[in-house]
Design a protein around this motif. Structure first.
Motif, mmCIF file in Angstrom:
data_model
loop_
_atom_site.group_PDB
_atom_site.id
_atom_site.type_symbol
_atom_site.label_atom_id
_atom_site.label_comp_id
_atom_site.label_asym_id
_atom_site.label_seq_id
_atom_site.Cartn_x
_atom_site.Cartn_y
_atom_site.Cartn_z
ATOM 1 N N PHE A 127 -1.395 6.877 -1.973
ATOM 2 C CA PHE A 127 -1.750 6.413 -0.626
ATOM 3 C C PHE A 127 -0.726 6.927 0.388
ATOM 4 O O PHE A 127 -1.090 7.408 1.464
ATOM 5 C CB PHE A 127 -1.804 4.882 -0.579
ATOM 6 C CG PHE A 127 -2.116 4.353 0.787
ATOM 7 C CD1 PHE A 127 -3.429 4.295 1.244
ATOM 8 C CD2 PHE A 127 -1.099 3.946 1.653
ATOM 9 C CE1 PHE A 127 -3.721 3.837 2.530
ATOM 10 C CE2 PHE A 127 -1.387 3.487 2.930
ATOM 11 C CZ PHE A 127 -2.697 3.431 3.364
ATOM 12 N N ASN A 128 0.542 6.814 0.035
ATOM 13 C CA ASN A 128 1.612 7.252 0.943
ATOM 14 C C ASN A 128 1.439 8.727 1.306
ATOM 15 O O ASN A 128 1.501 9.110 2.478
ATOM 16 C CB ASN A 128 2.977 7.033 0.281
ATOM 17 C CG ASN A 128 4.118 7.393 1.213
ATOM 18 O OD1 ASN A 128 4.391 6.692 2.184
ATOM 19 N ND2 ASN A 128 4.762 8.508 0.937
ATOM 20 N N ALA A 151 0.838 -1.205 0.000
ATOM 21 C CA ALA A 151 0.000 0.000 0.000
ATOM 22 C C ALA A 151 0.872 1.254 0.000
ATOM 23 O O ALA A 151 0.558 2.240 -0.678
ATOM 24 C CB ALA A 151 -0.907 -0.018 1.225
ATOM 25 N N ASP A 183 3.776 1.560 -1.280
ATOM 26 C CA ASP A 183 4.480 1.739 -2.561
ATOM 27 C C ASP A 183 3.703 2.676 -3.480
ATOM 28 O O ASP A 183 4.257 3.239 -4.426
ATOM 29 C CB ASP A 183 4.668 0.380 -3.261
ATOM 30 C CG ASP A 183 5.755 -0.442 -2.577
ATOM 31 O OD1 ASP A 183 6.574 0.162 -1.857
ATOM 32 O OD2 ASP A 183 5.760 -1.679 -2.745
ATOM 33 N N ASP A 184 2.417 2.805 -3.195
ATOM 34 C CA ASP A 184 1.573 3.696 -4.000
ATOM 35 C C ASP A 184 1.744 5.135 -3.494
ATOM 36 O O ASP A 184 1.422 5.443 -2.346
ATOM 37 C CB ASP A 184 0.111 3.241 -3.859
ATOM 38 C CG ASP A 184 -0.841 4.177 -4.591
ATOM 39 O OD1 ASP A 184 -0.355 5.011 -5.379
ATOM 40 O OD2 ASP A 184 -2.065 4.078 -4.356
ATOM 41 N N ASP A 185 2.270 6.007 -4.355
ATOM 42 C CA ASP A 185 2.570 7.383 -3.953
ATOM 43 C C ASP A 185 1.333 8.119 -3.437
ATOM 44 O O ASP A 185 1.425 8.905 -2.494
ATOM 45 C CB ASP A 185 3.167 8.168 -5.132
ATOM 46 C CG ASP A 185 4.627 7.804 -5.339
ATOM 47 O OD1 ASP A 185 5.243 7.273 -4.388
ATOM 48 O OD2 ASP A 185 5.138 8.036 -6.450
#
Lengths: 295, 278
Positions: B84-85, B78, B80-82
């Motif tokens: 979401f981060n 999760a 790794d997704d910019d």
């Protein structure tokens, strides 16, 4: 530690005996503590000087960084001993006008010079062909050309180191980093420099506490082998602490959005004033003149 | 009591975490935290409080079990997704126990600017946020100082400022009163209370019982085997002497009376240092 502290040792006397007048011999703990506190003291001293009011302290850090680079080029290109000596004289004058104690400044540069440059310059005295200046036993001779080469090298290096020292003494480390950012130094490198400086200080503090704690529990003299074991153990613990610290710091950075691409906050709070432009022009004239006269 | 919204922020189900797969730090933890709640996580040293906060902040990931935040599973994939981060880091801020870990920048200003810079805010926004945070924490005068040369109380304020610039909805505070003098501690408690009043969710890991009543509406208690052994209101938990003794949050105190008699009673500092004999 050796097993010298046995459980059946006699109890400590109720009253404290007066200390006998014995000649003091510094062990490894005392020497390390002295070195650490000297380094930390020096760091604090440098930062304090950088916050004094003086000629260089009043200039924009960017001007200082660019001026230093320009003058370093002038020193490197100059082939005239008098010109390089003149530039060295200028650094001393600037130190004096910037509230940097001149004696301390000279000592600071020349103390380490023989170790690094002297080793390189020494063979040149003997192996450079030329007329003999001084004959020595075993067929050795110092040549005039060799002496001049060694003198050039020593003076060039001492002048260059003095210029770099002037910058670091007159500018808070943080401002030096920011100024490097203005010169297109990659943000990751600036971030690493800043963190390295900050955590060296922390680890020095930790090492100091560890040695103080050791000192408070050492009774009698340690043998050479014990001292080596103690240094090894301390180095190991420090390495372990620094590894743990680095992983925790990385988590703290991640927690605040770090994704592996550093975005160092560049504070463009520097303002070029008339005084800075004036310094810029003076340095440009000195640089060009030094290169021209030095040919 | 804060206004609690009917939105589950964190939901942990049977979460176990072990460092390098060997050293267990959390054991089958199940808990749920609503938006706007003020939570205290109580436990002795090594009970897993700090690990829990790092799991809630998406810095560690569960060895087994499920953690959800804002309805989404917290997994490495999760993050790794910019998108979401960015959304997660923007909403959740963690203040580490050790300020030397939290404060890694060369100056206070840069420390406070680090988070908004990483989130890609414009220079003007970064300046506005940093100036507001330094003002709110009354540390404007420290802006050019090196964090490592500050006092313990000042460092704590800078650590808070470094997270305040994120303007997080959720505050995770790890042992925030450690090493603070009484005045700084009192100031810090007020700061936490203010964040709660502003509608933020505040989760504080601590073993300082004297602040729990002021900073929390609900308490989770961890034992030394890294389990959640109780939850309840501060009053319920702090008045449960057996529980506090069992979790090493209280101790048997032995003292002499004037008549020479010896007296033993459970001792803790749960409510502003008042304690009574049983």
């Amino acid at each position: 530690m050796s097993e010298s502290v046995a459980v059946d040792q006699p109890p400590a006397p109720a009253s404290m005996p007066a200390p006998a007048q014995v000649k003091r011999r510094n062990g490894v703990i005392e020497r390390t503590l002295a070195d650490i506190s000297h380094t930390m003291g020096h760091t604090l001293f440098s930062e304090d000087i950088a916050r004094h009011s003086g000629l260089l302290q009043s200039l924009d850090p960017r001007v200082k960084v660019i001026s230093m680079l320009a003058l370093l080029i002038a020193v490197g290109l100059s082939r005239n001993l008098a010109v390089i000596a003149g530039l060295y004289g200028v650094t001393l004058a600037l130190a004096w006008r910037s509230a940097i104690p001149v004696g301390f400044f000279i000592k600071r540069v020349w103390l380490f010079l023989p170790f690094f440059t002297g080793v390189i310059a020494l063979p040149a005295l003997f192996i450079t062909p030329g007329p003999t200046l001084l004959s020595l036993p075993f067929g050795l001779a110092i040549t005039r050309t060799g002496a001049m080469s060694a003198l050039f090298l020593l003076l060039r290096v001492s002048t260059s180191v003095s210029m770099a020292a002037l910058l670091t003494f007159s500018t808070p480390w943080n401002d030096v980093l920011k100024a490097l950012g203005v010169l297109r130094m990659p943000e990751a490198v600036i971030l690493i420099f800043g963190m390295t400086y900050r955590y060296i200080y922390l680890l020095l503090n930790t090492a100091n506490d560890m040695f103080l704690s050791r000192k408070s529990r050492v009774v009698g003299r340690l043998t050479g082998a014990d001292q080596r074991r103690m240094i090894g153990a301390t180095a190991g613990v420090l390495l372990g602490k620094s590894l743990h610290l680095s992983s925790e710091v990385y988590l703290a950075m991640q927690s605040r959005g770090f994704r592996g691409h550093a975005r160092a906050p560049s504070v463009a709070s520097f303002n070029m004033r008339r005084r800075d432009w004036g310094a810029f022009v003076v340095v440009a004239i000195v640089t060009v003149s030094a290169i021209w006269l030095g040919q | 009591m804060n206004q609690v919204h009917n939105e589950t922020l964190f939901d942990l189900h049977e979460v176990t975490f072990a460092y390098e797969g060997k050293q267990t730090a959390l054991e089958r933890v199940t808990l749920s935290i609503q938006a706007g709640e003020r939570i205290a996580v109580l436990g002795s040293n090594g009970s897993g409080k700090s690990t829990l906060l790092k799991l809630l902040d998406g810095l560690y990931f569960a060895s087994s079990g499920v953690i959800k935040a804002f309805g989404q599973p917290l997994t490495e994939a999760a993050f790794d997704d910019d998108v979401f981060n960015f959304a997660f880091r923007r909403r959740v801020g963690l203040v580490f126990q050790d300020t030397d870990v939290q404060l890694f920048s060369p100056s206070v200003w840069e420390e406070a600017a680090f988070a908004p810079m990483q989130l890609g805010l414009s220079k003007a926004d970064v300046h506005a946020r940093v100036d507001a945070a330094l003002r709110a924490l009354r540390i404007e005068k420290l802006r050019d100082r090196a964090p490592h040369r500050l006092s313990g109380g000042e460092k704590r304020r800078v650590a808070l400022a470094s997270v305040l610039t994120l303007q997080p909805d959720v505050w995770l505070l790890d042992e925030p009163t450690t090493g603070l003098d009484p005045r700084s501690q009192s100031w810090l408690v007020n700061f936490i209370v203010e964040q709660g009043r502003a509608g933020h969710t505040v989760i504080t890991a601590t073993h300082d019982l004297s602040i729990v009543d002021a900073i929390a509406d609900r308490v989770y208690v961890f034992d030394e085997a890294h389990h959640v052994v109780a939850q309840g209101t501060p009053h319920d938990i702090l008045s449960n002497t057996d529980l506090l003794l069992a979790c090493n949050l209280s101790h048997d105190h032995v003292h002499r009376h004037d008549d020479g008699g010896e007296h033993t009673h459970p001792h803790a500092h749960p409510l502003a240092h008042t304690h009574a004999h049983e």
